[in-house]
Design an enzyme around this catalytic site. Structure first.
Site, PDB file in Angstrom:
ATOM      1  N   CYS A 120       0.655  -1.361  -0.136  1.00 25.59           N
ATOM      2  CA  CYS A 120      -0.052  -0.080  -0.130  1.00 25.59           C
ATOM      3  C   CYS A 120       0.872   1.048   0.161  1.00 25.59           C
ATOM      4  O   CYS A 120       1.678   0.893   0.459  1.00 25.59           O
ATOM      5  CB  CYS A 120      -0.870  -0.249   1.294  1.00 25.59           C
ATOM      6  N   LYS A 195     -11.913  -4.613   2.685  1.00 24.69           N
ATOM      7  CA  LYS A 195     -11.535  -3.804   3.742  1.00 24.69           C
ATOM      8  C   LYS A 195     -12.757  -3.222   4.094  1.00 24.69           C
ATOM      9  O   LYS A 195     -12.628  -1.957   2.458  1.00 24.69           O
ATOM     10  CB  LYS A 195      -9.863  -3.835   3.569  1.00 24.69           C
ATOM     11  N   LYS A 248     -11.194  -7.654   6.655  1.00 27.23           N
ATOM     12  CA  LYS A 248     -10.796  -7.202   7.642  1.00 27.23           C
ATOM     13  C   LYS A 248     -11.296  -6.007   8.256  1.00 27.23           C
ATOM     14  O   LYS A 248     -11.816  -5.653   6.618  1.00 27.23           O
ATOM     15  CB  LYS A 248      -9.670  -6.668   6.808  1.00 27.23           C
TER      16      LYS A 248
HETATM   17  C1  PBG Z   1      -2.679   0.076   5.202  1.00 23.74           C
HETATM   18  C2  PBG Z   1      -2.983  -0.992   6.214  1.00 23.74           C
HETATM   19  C3  PBG Z   1      -4.093   0.162   7.635  1.00 23.74           C
HETATM   20  C4  PBG Z   1      -4.061  -1.514   7.827  1.00 23.74           C
HETATM   21  C5  PBG Z   1      -3.136  -2.936   7.855  1.00 23.74           C
HETATM   22  N1  PBG Z   1      -3.119  -2.325   6.033  1.00 23.74           N
HETATM   23  C6  PBG Z   1      -4.505   0.796   7.684  1.00 23.74           C
HETATM   24  C7  PBG Z   1      -5.792   1.582   7.232  1.00 23.74           C
HETATM   25  O1  PBG Z   1      -6.397   1.034   5.604  1.00 23.74           O
HETATM   26  O2  PBG Z   1      -4.994   2.619   7.369  1.00 23.74           O
HETATM   27  C8  PBG Z   1      -4.831  -1.886   9.299  1.00 23.74           C
HETATM   28  C9  PBG Z   1      -4.331  -2.311  10.663  1.00 23.74           C
HETATM   29  C10 PBG Z   1      -4.320  -2.732  11.645  1.00 23.74           C
HETATM   30  O3  PBG Z   1      -4.471  -2.393  12.376  1.00 23.74           O
HETATM   31  O4  PBG Z   1      -4.159  -3.594  12.499  1.00 23.74           O
HETATM   32  N2  PBG Z   1      -3.443   0.397   4.161  1.00 23.74           N
HETATM   33 ZN    ZN Z   2      -2.966   2.159   2.802  1.00 21.30          ZN
END
Ligand code: PBG
Ligand code: ZN
Length: 324
Positions: A120, A195, A248
């Site tokens: 990401c 997600k 997620k």
């Molecule tokens: C980045 C990402 C996130 C998480 C994993 N990869 C955060 C988001 O989308 O802001 C969250 C992981 C967690 O809360 O443990 N895209």
């Molecule tokens: Zn991200």
């Protein structure tokens, strides 16, 4: 039909019969441990909102990895925190970037560990969004071009698997094509398929310095009121070539995990996210709740249908299981 012919308690009489009829078995083989790696030297900083979870610089990473290996945890997922951030997150595809260095270091020194990279941009962009901005929104297709560079760079460094987490449309297809063309056709993709835009990511954003500077992620992450849409997203990813699909967060989304498990034949992963971790840790620290809830929670995620659980509790689980 029922009572008194049937008495459910017969099969609960002692531990032996309970073991025989137990439906769900959770083992250390089922978990992936997330690790935060920060550019710099001599860093081991506890994340204030995530007790017992640290950010490490490469030179101290062995303190963490020695434990992971000792506990026989099969895999880690890596998050990088770079020094240099810019508009597009270009550091994320630098072959000498923090994640690329970390992957090389781990594969060299801990060959028994399976290394997954989170793919990401939010840790790498100056604005904290998960891709290239156009106006105040993330441009999908331009972000795909940068995603291709990032995954190829991770693959060249030696990543065993890549896990795109940005919720861009077409990301799995673009990444599969990029990997194949670069000669990495055997590297699997675990897609963060469903997600949700969730407040449960709060502590992670402290850990990864990835809080958006303005706005939120609701134009790319899913609306948590929706369930059929999660299945739609997953089916798109299956068609585009995902090897594993992920839901997620996990705990408030067990219905989603279960629904997806019944409708696709790929392994299903669930991310037991930072907020879920911190709530439980806080309860334990306060003495309000027994630490046995860690095991109960992870079993629930598995029972719902997760084949793989990404969890900050991986080491706690290992300790719990070996005490049994
Ligand atoms: C980045 C990402 C996130 C998480 C994993 N990869 C955060 C988001 O989308 O802001 C969250 C992981 C967690 O809360 O443990 N895209
Ligand atoms: Zn991200």
């Amino acid at each position: 039909m029922a009572f008194p012919i049937h008495r459910a308690r017969r099969l609960r009489k002692n531990e032996q019969i309970r073991r025989l009829v137990r439906e769900t078995c959770l083992s250390i083989d089922d978990v992936v441990y997330p690790i935060f790696i920060e550019e710099g030297k001599n860093i081991k900083i506890e994340i204030s909102s995530m007790p017992d979870i640290y950010r490490y610089s490469l030179d101290r990473l062995s303190e963490e990895l020695d434990e992971v290996v000792k506990f026989n945890i099969p895999a880690v997922i890596l998050f990088g925190i770079p020094k240099h951030k810019d508009e597009v997150g270009s550091e994320s595809w630098n072959d000498e970037g923090i994640i690329q260095q970390a992957v090389r270091y781990i594969k060299e020194n801990y060959p028994q560990l399976y290394v997954i990279t989170d793919v990401c941009f939010c840790e790498y962009t100056s604005h904290g969004h998960c891709g290239v901005l156009k106006g105040s929104d993330v441009d999908n297709d331009e972000t795909l071009e940068n995603l291709k560079k990032q995954v190829v760079s991770h693959a060249k460094a030696g990543a065993d698997m890549v896990a795109p987490s940005g919720m861009m449309d077409g990301m799995v297809k673009a990444i599969r094509k990029a990997l194949d063309e670069a000669g990495f056709k055997d590297i699997p993709i675990m897609s963060y398929s469903a997600k949700f835009a969730s407040a449960y990511y709060g502590p992670f954003r402290d850990a990864a310095e990835s809080t958006p500077a303005f706005g939120d992620r609701r134009s790319y992450q899913m609306d948590f009121h929706n369930s059929r849409e999660a299945l739609k997203e997953v089916l798109f990813d299956v068609e585009e070539g995902a090897d594993i699909v992920m839901v997620k967060p996990a705990l408030a989304y067990l219905d989603i995990i279960s629904r997806i498990k019944e409708n696709v034949y790929l392994p299903v992963a669930a991310y037991n996210v930072s907020g879920e971790y911190s709530m439980i840790k806080a309860g334990i620290k306060m003495g309000w709740i027994d630490e046995k809830v860690i095991y109960e929670t992870l079993v629930a995620i598995k029972r719902a249908g997760a084949d793989i659980i990404i969890t900050y509790f991986a080491k706690d689980l290992a300790k719990f299981l070996t005490r049994l």
